[in-house]
Design a protein around this motif. Sequence first.
Motif, PDB file in Angstrom:
ATOM      1  N   GLY A  51      -4.525 -31.139   2.808  1.00 49.84           N
ATOM      2  CA  GLY A  51      -5.395 -30.866   1.661  1.00 49.84           C
ATOM      3  C   GLY A  51      -5.555 -29.394   1.402  1.00 49.84           C
ATOM      4  O   GLY A  51      -4.928 -28.552   2.058  1.00 49.84           O
ATOM      5  N   ASP A  52      -6.426 -29.077   0.435  1.00 45.42           N
ATOM      6  CA  ASP A  52      -6.785 -27.680   0.198  1.00 45.42           C
ATOM      7  C   ASP A  52      -7.925 -27.311   1.152  1.00 45.42           C
ATOM      8  O   ASP A  52      -8.379 -28.149   1.946  1.00 45.42           O
ATOM      9  N   SER A  53      -8.411 -26.087   1.062  1.00 40.83           N
ATOM     10  CA  SER A  53      -9.435 -25.635   2.020  1.00 40.83           C
ATOM     11  C   SER A  53     -10.681 -26.510   1.946  1.00 40.83           C
ATOM     12  O   SER A  53     -11.293 -26.819   2.969  1.00 40.83           O
ATOM     13  N   HIS A  75      -6.533 -18.945  10.522  1.00 39.11           N
ATOM     14  CA  HIS A  75      -7.632 -18.919  11.495  1.00 39.11           C
ATOM     15  C   HIS A  75      -8.981 -19.271  10.875  1.00 39.11           C
ATOM     16  O   HIS A  75      -9.775 -19.998  11.471  1.00 39.11           O
ATOM     17  N   PHE A  76      -9.249 -18.782   9.640  1.00 36.90           N
ATOM     18  CA  PHE A  76     -10.579 -19.075   9.081  1.00 36.90           C
ATOM     19  C   PHE A  76     -10.749 -20.578   8.849  1.00 36.90           C
ATOM     20  O   PHE A  76     -11.871 -21.093   8.898  1.00 36.90           O
ATOM     21  N   MET A  77      -9.652 -21.290   8.612  1.00 43.22           N
ATOM     22  CA  MET A  77      -9.739 -22.744   8.410  1.00 43.22           C
ATOM     23  C   MET A  77     -10.118 -23.434   9.731  1.00 43.22           C
ATOM     24  O   MET A  77     -10.899 -24.384   9.753  1.00 43.22           O
ATOM     25  N   ALA A  78      -9.561 -22.915  10.823  1.00 50.71           N
ATOM     26  CA  ALA A  78      -9.896 -23.463  12.142  1.00 50.71           C
ATOM     27  C   ALA A  78     -11.348 -23.141  12.491  1.00 50.71           C
ATOM     28  O   ALA A  78     -12.071 -23.980  13.039  1.00 50.71           O
ATOM     29  N   SER A 124     -19.702 -16.105  -0.685  1.00 53.11           N
ATOM     30  CA  SER A 124     -18.412 -15.722  -0.088  1.00 53.11           C
ATOM     31  C   SER A 124     -17.404 -16.843  -0.205  1.00 53.11           C
ATOM     32  O   SER A 124     -17.728 -18.013   0.012  1.00 53.11           O
ATOM     33  N   TYR A 125     -16.208 -16.440  -0.524  1.00 46.58           N
ATOM     34  CA  TYR A 125     -15.068 -17.352  -0.512  1.00 46.58           C
ATOM     35  C   TYR A 125     -14.842 -17.790   0.928  1.00 46.58           C
ATOM     36  O   TYR A 125     -15.081 -17.017   1.867  1.00 46.58           O
ATOM     37  N   VAL A 126     -14.360 -19.015   1.117  1.00 51.14           N
ATOM     38  CA  VAL A 126     -14.161 -19.535   2.472  1.00 51.14           C
ATOM     39  C   VAL A 126     -13.130 -18.705   3.249  1.00 51.14           C
ATOM     40  O   VAL A 126     -13.127 -18.696   4.479  1.00 51.14           O
ATOM     41  N   THR A 141     -15.108 -22.475  -2.140  1.00 53.78           N
ATOM     42  CA  THR A 141     -13.641 -22.464  -2.077  1.00 53.78           C
ATOM     43  C   THR A 141     -13.150 -22.328  -3.522  1.00 53.78           C
ATOM     44  O   THR A 141     -13.957 -22.391  -4.462  1.00 53.78           O
ATOM     45  N   SER A 142     -11.825 -22.247  -3.676  1.00 52.86           N
ATOM     46  CA  SER A 142     -11.325 -22.153  -5.056  1.00 52.86           C
ATOM     47  C   SER A 142     -11.566 -23.475  -5.788  1.00 52.86           C
ATOM     48  O   SER A 142     -11.574 -23.514  -7.014  1.00 52.86           O
ATOM     49  N   GLY A 143     -11.793 -24.562  -5.010  1.00 57.74           N
ATOM     50  CA  GLY A 143     -12.005 -25.879  -5.625  1.00 57.74           C
ATOM     51  C   GLY A 143     -13.419 -26.097  -6.140  1.00 57.74           C
ATOM     52  O   GLY A 143     -13.636 -27.011  -6.951  1.00 57.74           O
ATOM     53  N   VAL A 187      -0.219 -12.416  -1.032  1.00 58.55           N
ATOM     54  CA  VAL A 187       0.754 -13.379  -1.567  1.00 58.55           C
ATOM     55  C   VAL A 187       0.510 -13.571  -3.076  1.00 58.55           C
ATOM     56  O   VAL A 187       1.435 -13.423  -3.898  1.00 58.55           O
ATOM     57  N   HIS A 188      -0.711 -13.880  -3.447  1.00 60.39           N
ATOM     58  CA  HIS A 188      -1.004 -14.176  -4.864  1.00 60.39           C
ATOM     59  C   HIS A 188      -0.989 -12.923  -5.733  1.00 60.39           C
ATOM     60  O   HIS A 188      -0.689 -12.994  -6.927  1.00 60.39           O
ATOM     61  N   GLN A 189      -1.300 -11.780  -5.120  1.00 63.01           N
ATOM     62  CA  GLN A 189      -1.283 -10.528  -5.872  1.00 63.01           C
ATOM     63  C   GLN A 189       0.142 -10.182  -6.332  1.00 63.01           C
ATOM     64  O   GLN A 189       0.323  -9.482  -7.312  1.00 63.01           O
ATOM     65  N   VAL A 210      -1.490 -21.987 -12.087  1.00 63.35           N
ATOM     66  CA  VAL A 210      -1.814 -20.702 -11.450  1.00 63.35           C
ATOM     67  C   VAL A 210      -3.036 -20.842 -10.534  1.00 63.35           C
ATOM     68  O   VAL A 210      -4.078 -21.371 -10.937  1.00 63.35           O
ATOM     69  N   HIS A 211      -2.903 -20.334  -9.307  1.00 60.74           N
ATOM     70  CA  HIS A 211      -4.047 -20.309  -8.385  1.00 60.74           C
ATOM     71  C   HIS A 211      -4.963 -19.147  -8.798  1.00 60.74           C
ATOM     72  O   HIS A 211      -4.466 -18.075  -9.160  1.00 60.74           O
ATOM     73  N   PRO A 212      -6.296 -19.337  -8.714  1.00 59.26           N
ATOM     74  CA  PRO A 212      -7.191 -18.263  -9.187  1.00 59.26           C
ATOM     75  C   PRO A 212      -7.205 -17.012  -8.318  1.00 59.26           C
ATOM     76  O   PRO A 212      -7.883 -16.041  -8.670  1.00 59.26           O
ATOM     77  N   GLY A 226      -6.393 -23.409 -10.855  1.00 62.88           N
ATOM     78  CA  GLY A 226      -7.188 -24.202  -9.913  1.00 62.88           C
ATOM     79  C   GLY A 226      -6.717 -24.061  -8.487  1.00 62.88           C
ATOM     80  O   GLY A 226      -5.694 -23.421  -8.194  1.00 62.88           O
ATOM     81  N   SER A 227      -7.484 -24.684  -7.605  1.00 65.33           N
ATOM     82  CA  SER A 227      -7.135 -24.712  -6.185  1.00 65.33           C
ATOM     83  C   SER A 227      -5.799 -25.433  -6.023  1.00 65.33           C
ATOM     84  O   SER A 227      -5.323 -26.095  -6.967  1.00 65.33           O
ATOM     85  N   THR A 228      -5.239 -25.380  -4.849  1.00 65.71           N
ATOM     86  CA  THR A 228      -3.964 -26.070  -4.626  1.00 65.71           C
ATOM     87  C   THR A 228      -4.092 -27.560  -4.949  1.00 65.71           C
ATOM     88  O   THR A 228      -3.206 -28.138  -5.570  1.00 65.71           O
ATOM     89  N   ALA A 229      -5.222 -28.162  -4.568  1.00 63.81           N
ATOM     90  CA  ALA A 229      -5.404 -29.593  -4.860  1.00 63.81           C
ATOM     91  C   ALA A 229      -5.522 -29.824  -6.362  1.00 63.81           C
ATOM     92  O   ALA A 229      -4.975 -30.800  -6.899  1.00 63.81           O
TER      93      ALA A 229
HETATM   94  P1  13P Z   1      -7.139 -23.458  -1.568  1.00 61.28           P
HETATM   95  O1  13P Z   1      -8.615 -23.249  -1.787  1.00 61.28           O
HETATM   96  O2  13P Z   1      -6.454 -23.891  -2.801  1.00 61.28           O
HETATM   97  O3  13P Z   1      -6.889 -24.300  -0.389  1.00 61.28           O
HETATM   98  O4  13P Z   1      -6.501 -22.032  -1.258  1.00 61.28           O
HETATM   99  C1  13P Z   1      -6.588 -21.470   0.007  1.00 61.28           C
HETATM  100  C2  13P Z   1      -5.802 -20.255   0.121  1.00 61.28           C
HETATM  101  O5  13P Z   1      -5.710 -19.660   1.154  1.00 61.28           O
HETATM  102  C3  13P Z   1      -5.162 -19.772  -1.048  1.00 61.28           C
HETATM  103  O6  13P Z   1      -4.401 -18.679  -0.722  1.00 61.28           O
END
Ligand code: 13P
Length: 323
Positions: A51-53, A75-78, A124-126, A141-143, A187-189, A210-212, A226-229
């Motif tokens: 899934g997404d974050s 790591h922040f996801m863990a 804060s963003y996750v 999160t971006s979602g 990466v996104h920049q 496009v991811h935000p 939007g978020s990846t999802a």
């Molecule tokens: P998501 O919120 O879409 O999972 O994005 C996480 C992320 O790290 C995007 O670079």
Amino acid sequence: MTVEKGYVDAPLPEGIDLVEEIRRLKKEKKAVVLAHYYQSPEIQDIADHVGDSLAMAQYAATLEDARIVVVCGVHFMAETAKLLCPDKKVLVPDLNAGCSLADSCPPDRFEAFIKQHPGHTVVSYVNTSVAVKALTDVVVTSGNAHKIIEAFPKDEKIIFGPDRNLGGYINSLTGREMVLWPGACHVHQRFSAEGIAGLKQEHPQARVLVHPECPRPLTLMADCVGSTAALFNYARTSDAGEFIVATESGILHEMRRSCPDKVFIPAPPEGRDSCGCNDCAFMKLITMEKLYNTLRHELPEVTIDPAVAERARRPIERMLAMS
Ligand code: 13P
Ligand code: SF4
């Protein structure tokens, strides 16, 4: 067994079938594997949940029977999973899987930034360290960022960190003037607006996803931000047949698997031709070999200082309640 390198550096038994062994160890050890969409295809295929974050955090919060949670992500996801499952063993196959965006926001500097803006709510963003989350009122999160920001009164003074692109995008949607921490994801920049414009000429019917975390010129070109999802769901339900995808290339696996009749074209990063795609080197540090060794040796484990954890858990739980 040590993890001096940040992962278990043990040779694999000869002739081992990694897929089979990982499946066996998951069962034997009551382990659940969570993977982000940016993981390599074989990791996504073996995970119990991809899934997404936001979905990873929501799923972690509901886990009851598992003894071990392995996070195939950064790591922040863990850390987020550990905050939500404090009684479980949370493992990450490589502790070196960081995040340039999280690293762009050191907690001491963020704390000073907060002090410079008294009376502001801190969002804060996750994609932040647990120490930054401990300084935060609500995580997004971006979602869910748009929805959560809009739940605050229009005149609420808000600091948004660390992603200036996501924060700027939410400001543009809401007409707010959140104070932005100047961080970004490498990466996104790097996605190139010219590259996408070139692809659009070759594929005029293609929708642009496009991811935000991408810069403003890209979100302005998008059919879906939007978020990846969210990008995946748009592609899945859209009647279009072609999509230009401006986010990390790992998402293409699930898009192509779920929509075999549709065409997904990776948006090019700056300085490369249009067939180049954009990888997050941190995400790709997680391999099947490291996942196997992690399950086998139950290392490396993610641990969080209990005092910091208590402060960092609150804004995440608040986010889940507001999502
Ligand atoms: P998501 O919120 O879409 O999972 O994005 C996480 C992320 O790290 C995007 O670079
Ligand atoms: Fe962090 Fe960017 Fe990698 Fe996402 S893609 S994990 S924001 S470095």
